[in-house]
Design a protein around this motif. Structure first.
Motif, PDB file in Angstrom:
ATOM      1  N   LEU A  26       0.824  -1.207   0.000  1.00  0.00           N
ATOM      2  CA  LEU A  26       0.000   0.000   0.000  1.00  0.00           C
ATOM      3  C   LEU A  26       0.863   1.265   0.000  1.00  0.00           C
ATOM      4  O   LEU A  26       0.600   2.197  -0.767  1.00  0.00           O
ATOM      5  N   VAL A  27       1.897   1.295   0.822  1.00  0.00           N
ATOM      6  CA  VAL A  27       2.785   2.462   0.857  1.00  0.00           C
ATOM      7  C   VAL A  27       3.462   2.644  -0.502  1.00  0.00           C
ATOM      8  O   VAL A  27       3.541   3.756  -1.030  1.00  0.00           O
ATOM      9  N   LEU A  30       0.961   4.002  -2.968  1.00  0.00           N
ATOM     10  CA  LEU A  30       0.667   5.418  -2.707  1.00  0.00           C
ATOM     11  C   LEU A  30       1.788   6.319  -3.218  1.00  0.00           C
ATOM     12  O   LEU A  30       1.528   7.377  -3.793  1.00  0.00           O
ATOM     13  N   ALA A  33       1.496   6.398  -6.938  1.00  0.00           N
ATOM     14  CA  ALA A  33       0.347   7.230  -7.305  1.00  0.00           C
ATOM     15  C   ALA A  33       0.695   8.709  -7.150  1.00  0.00           C
ATOM     16  O   ALA A  33       0.268   9.538  -7.959  1.00  0.00           O
ATOM     17  N   GLY A  34       1.472   9.040  -6.132  1.00  0.00           N
ATOM     18  CA  GLY A  34       1.909  10.415  -5.948  1.00  0.00           C
ATOM     19  C   GLY A  34       2.730  10.915  -7.124  1.00  0.00           C
ATOM     20  O   GLY A  34       2.588  12.067  -7.549  1.00  0.00           O
ATOM     21  N   LEU A  42       2.295  12.656  -1.373  1.00  0.00           N
ATOM     22  CA  LEU A  42       2.230  11.195  -1.320  1.00  0.00           C
ATOM     23  C   LEU A  42       3.595  10.541  -1.501  1.00  0.00           C
ATOM     24  O   LEU A  42       3.751   9.356  -1.224  1.00  0.00           O
ATOM     25  N   THR A  43       4.568  11.297  -1.981  1.00  0.00           N
ATOM     26  CA  THR A  43       5.887  10.721  -2.232  1.00  0.00           C
ATOM     27  C   THR A  43       6.816  10.831  -1.040  1.00  0.00           C
ATOM     28  O   THR A  43       7.921  10.318  -1.077  1.00  0.00           O
TER      29      THR A  43
END
Length: 182
Positions: A26-27, A30, A33-34, A42-43
């Motif tokens: 998940l991390v 994310l 996605a960032g 998000l990064t």
């Protein structure tokens, strides 16, 4: 003869292991996605910190996939399939370690989103030598864990490459606690 019941502790360990694998994936997703959506928040782990390298996030995602596949040693096809993401992580770590050792400008850690990895000074955020070494060792550990006879010999035991990772991670945590810059 009936098989002995599985210990409650083993069942809980497998369950918590699955939760940790999910959290790791998940991390990584994310962070990716960032970069794709161009959301810098998000990064980063926290405001003011350097962003996670996208190739590092891909490597973490591949680690999670390989760990998910080796969870059940009774399923040999899954164990064999787990070697592919493990080998990819190992090769990425090896290529980055060789890049750093040789001082080349190949920069395997800048393959994805290189334009978004520029610091305010104009230099790219690069993967650290510690992180590259850890990915190399973690890929080796995952390759060893995906063997059918993974725990028969101490020489090829999958946990051996994890000890240097533990030491390197401890140094990184101490460095962050004391706010060491380099």
């Amino acid at each position: 003869m009936a098989t002995p019941p599985v210990s409650v502790h083993i069942t809980r360990s497998i369950t918590w292991g699955g939760h940790c694998i999910f959290a790791l994936a998940l991390v990584a997703l994310l962070v990716l996605a960032g970069y794709v959506l161009e959301i810098p928040e998000l990064t980063r782990l926290a405001p003011g910190m350097k962003p996670m390298n996208p190739m590092g996030a891909v490597s973490f995602l591949l680690c999670a996939l390989s760990l998910w596949l080796v969870r059940d040693p009774a399923q040999l096809p899954r164990m064999r399939l787990a070697r592919l993401p493990a080998a990819a992580v190992m090769l990425f770590g090896l290529s980055k370690v060789l890049d750093l050792a040789a001082g080349t400008s190949w920069c395997p850690d800048l393959l994805l989103f290189a334009d978004q990895l520029l610091s305010p000074e104009g230099t790219p955020y690069r993967l650290s030598p510690n992180a590259a070494s850890c990915f190399l060792l973690y890929g080796i550990a995952l390759l060893l864990a995906s063997r059918e006879d993974a725990e028969t010999s101490w020489v090829t035991h999958p946990q051996l490459p994890l000890f240097p990772i533990l030491i390197l991670s401890l140094f990184a945590v101490v460095g962050y606690l004391y706010q060491e810059k380099s």
